[in-house]
Design an enzyme around this catalytic site. Structure first.
Site, PDB file in Angstrom:
ATOM      1  N   HIS A 185       0.941  -1.051   0.229  1.00 25.33           N
ATOM      2  CA  HIS A 185      -0.163  -0.179   0.514  1.00 25.33           C
ATOM      3  C   HIS A 185       1.045   1.797  -0.004  1.00 25.33           C
ATOM      4  O   HIS A 185       0.394   2.554   0.322  1.00 25.33           O
ATOM      5  CB  HIS A 185      -0.875  -0.462   1.223  1.00 25.33           C
ATOM      6  CG  HIS A 185      -1.484  -1.134   1.597  1.00 25.33           C
ATOM      7  ND1 HIS A 185      -2.639  -1.455   0.914  1.00 25.33           N
ATOM      8  CD2 HIS A 185      -0.944  -2.376   2.624  1.00 25.33           C
ATOM      9  CE1 HIS A 185      -3.055  -2.497   1.490  1.00 25.33           C
ATOM     10  NE2 HIS A 185      -2.083  -3.025   2.500  1.00 25.33           N
ATOM     11  N   SER A 193      14.509  22.140 -15.708  1.00 22.89           N
ATOM     12  CA  SER A 193      13.056  23.105 -16.247  1.00 22.89           C
ATOM     13  C   SER A 193      13.288  24.757 -16.802  1.00 22.89           C
ATOM     14  O   SER A 193      14.765  25.330 -16.739  1.00 22.89           O
ATOM     15  CB  SER A 193      12.467  23.327 -14.831  1.00 22.89           C
ATOM     16  OG  SER A 193      11.668  24.398 -14.586  1.00 22.89           O
ATOM     17  N   LYS A 217      15.291  22.624 -10.258  1.00 15.55           N
ATOM     18  CA  LYS A 217      14.743  21.080 -11.012  1.00 15.55           C
ATOM     19  C   LYS A 217      15.985  20.182 -11.574  1.00 15.55           C
ATOM     20  O   LYS A 217      16.512  20.622 -13.216  1.00 15.55           O
ATOM     21  CB  LYS A 217      13.496  21.846 -11.904  1.00 15.55           C
ATOM     22  CG  LYS A 217      12.535  22.580 -11.059  1.00 15.55           C
ATOM     23  CD  LYS A 217      11.161  21.234 -10.470  1.00 15.55           C
ATOM     24  CE  LYS A 217      10.522  20.638 -10.956  1.00 15.55           C
ATOM     25  NZ  LYS A 217       9.835  19.793 -10.513  1.00 15.55           N
ATOM     26  N   GLU A 277       9.067   9.214 -16.709  1.00 16.84           N
ATOM     27  CA  GLU A 277       7.663   9.572 -17.230  1.00 16.84           C
ATOM     28  C   GLU A 277       7.527   8.840 -18.739  1.00 16.84           C
ATOM     29  O   GLU A 277       6.551   8.352 -18.895  1.00 16.84           O
ATOM     30  CB  GLU A 277       6.985  10.764 -16.435  1.00 16.84           C
ATOM     31  CG  GLU A 277       7.979  11.108 -15.527  1.00 16.84           C
ATOM     32  CD  GLU A 277       8.279  12.605 -15.109  1.00 16.84           C
ATOM     33  OE1 GLU A 277       7.515  12.990 -15.928  1.00 16.84           O
ATOM     34  OE2 GLU A 277       8.617  12.989 -13.925  1.00 16.84           O
TER      35      GLU A 277
END
Ligand code: ARG
Length: 459
Positions: free
Chosen positions: A156, A277, A283, A290
């Site tokens: 979980h 970024s 960043k 992804e």
């Protein structure tokens, strides 16, 4: 517009119809397989006395020349042809004249395209398998390196019990190993040659289909000509296997994204596999992970698309089947790209051992072991579970872990605690005691790794 079938028609095809119908923009991808199949076909025709030896030699020479010229860039595959089959045949006739017109004896584009796609897919099954093999090698090396890198195991997404990084990675080894076994299985089933099925009902020429199958490295010929021209199961199976590979990659990527987050910091993706970024200077984003996760959708899409295309098609060949190609090609290329990139990302990634270990210590991942300790001292498991539950609550209030408490504090909660508890519930003990087959304890892991190594030697 160059078509193979003008004889029966009195009017030109409408330009939009022609474009809608044409497949050369994508089936040129298997020009080499189309030529390979044609060469095997004429060699067989000559063996059967359907073509003379001279005719065969002329055609083979012409076809080989076409392949060379396409490869060295002197012959361009252009969209003035309807499909790759027309392109090759028209070029052959242009090159060698009248004899070229005999190439298509005893053959239809229906069995021809069924063969080309199978030959193409067959190679791709092997190249996907190769990439999986490389990835398994990378995972196995990391497993050997991280037998004692302790980390929390989750259920979980909540810390559950301690494991090692080797053990966690080992789960993915199993997944990608199954993917390879699936591919091997699909390969065996698809490795039968449809050439010689004709349009749908075989031919009246005395073809030797065993011979052609053998020339092309197939197990044998397919056994029903109607099925041969309309079977696309092997593409569906392959796309299902590719979808499963993507699902595995996507889960792994999801974990890497979580592990790489500012909150976890279990891993750091190498600069060479991360992006920045345009506005936020701080960043460093896990874009590759992804994107792989994202591209999973498009591979599933290819599978669902062909399943849907096939579901209402009566026997035998129908033009719907031309739709088997574009998305399948795209899915294959996507999976190959993702596998290569994922392997590179994994190889260059840094694992922060200390942070992983600290996280395992801080999350009460030894609570089960603490309960088992009390069981060892004669407490019934259900009671022990309750006692440790209280203990955890006590620790949460004090923002500490079980092993930070003094023996007096422990005893105040249960008199069954003794000094040896600290050693018994240490992270190392908790992991190393887990020695059942498949468990994270080092000795159990070493045995598993040995078996995985043997698997890689065999496959
Ligand atoms: N481009 C076609 C395909 O991909 C080749 C077969 C054409 N056969 C036909 N009867 N029109 O399916």
């Amino acid at each position: 517009m160059a078509q193979l079938w003008g004889g029966r028609f009195t009017e030109e095809t409408d330009k939009l119809v022609y474009n809608f119908n044409a497949s050369i923009s994508f089936d040129q991808k298997f020009y080499a397989q189309d030529i390979e199949g044609s060469i095997a076909h004429v060699v067989m025709l000559a063996k059967q006395g359907i073509l003379s030896k001279e005719e065969k030699d002329e055609i083979v020479k012409g076809l080989t020349g076409i392949r060379q010229d396409v490869e060295n860039g002197t012959l361009e595959i252009t969209e003035e042809y309807e499909d790759i089959h027309s392109f090759v045949e028209a070029n052959l006739i242009e090159r060698i004249g009248e004899t070229g017109k005999k190439l298509h004896t005893g053959r239809s584009r229906n069995d021809q395209v069924a063969l080309d796609m199978r030959l193409y897919t067959r190679i791709e099954v092997l190249s996907v398998d190769d990439l999986l093999r490389n990835l398994l090698g990378t995972i196995l090396r990391l497993m050997e390196e991280h037998l004692q890198t302790y980390m929390p195991g989750f259920t979980h997404l909540q810390k559950a019990q301690p494991v090692t990084l080797a053990h966690h990675l080992g789960a993915y080894f199993e997944m990608f190993k199954r993917d390879r076994l699936r591919l091997a299985d699909i390969y065996k089933r698809m490795n039968y040659c449809p050439l010689g099925a004709g349009a749908l009902a075989g031919t009246t020429y005395p073809l030797d289909r065993y011979y052609t199958a053998n020339l092309l490295g197939f197990e044998g010929p397919t056994l029903n000509s109607m099925d041969s021209v309309s079977d696309r199961d092997y593409i569906i199976e392959f796309l299902a296997a590719l979808s499963t590979i993507m699902m595995h990659l996507s889960r792994f990527c999801e974990e890497i994204i979580i592990w790489n987050s500012n909150e976890y910091r279990f891993v750091e993706i190498d600069d060479s596999y991360a992006t920045g970024s345009s506005i936020m200077p701080q960043k460093k984003n896990p874009d590759i992970a992804e994107l792989i996760r994202g591209k999973t959708g498009r591979v599933y899409g290819a599978l669902v698309s062909i399943l849907t295309t096939m579901k209402g098609i009566p026997l035998a060949y129908n033009k719907d089947m031309q739709e088997d190609k574009e998305l399948a090609f795209d899915a294959i290329d996507t999976v190959k790209g993702c596998l290569a990139l994922f392997d590179g990302m994994l190889k260059t990634m840094k694992f922060n051992r200390q942070i992983m270990e600290k996280s395992a210590m801080m999350g009460f991942t030894n609570a089960t072991d603490a309960a088992d300790y009390l069981v060892g001292r004669g407490v019934a498991f259900r009671d022990a579970h309750g006692i440790i539950g209280k203990l955890v609550l006590y620790c949460i209030d004090r923002n500490c872990c079980i092993e930070d408490l003094t023996i007096e504090e422990l005893k105040s909660i249960s008199p069954f605690f003794e000094e040896d508890v600290y050693e018994k519930i240490s992270l190392k003990t908790c992991v190393e005691k887990r020695l059942t087959v498949g468990a994270p304890g080092e000795e159990a892991m070493k045995k598993a790794i040995q078996e995985q190594k043997e698997f890689l030697e065999r496959h």
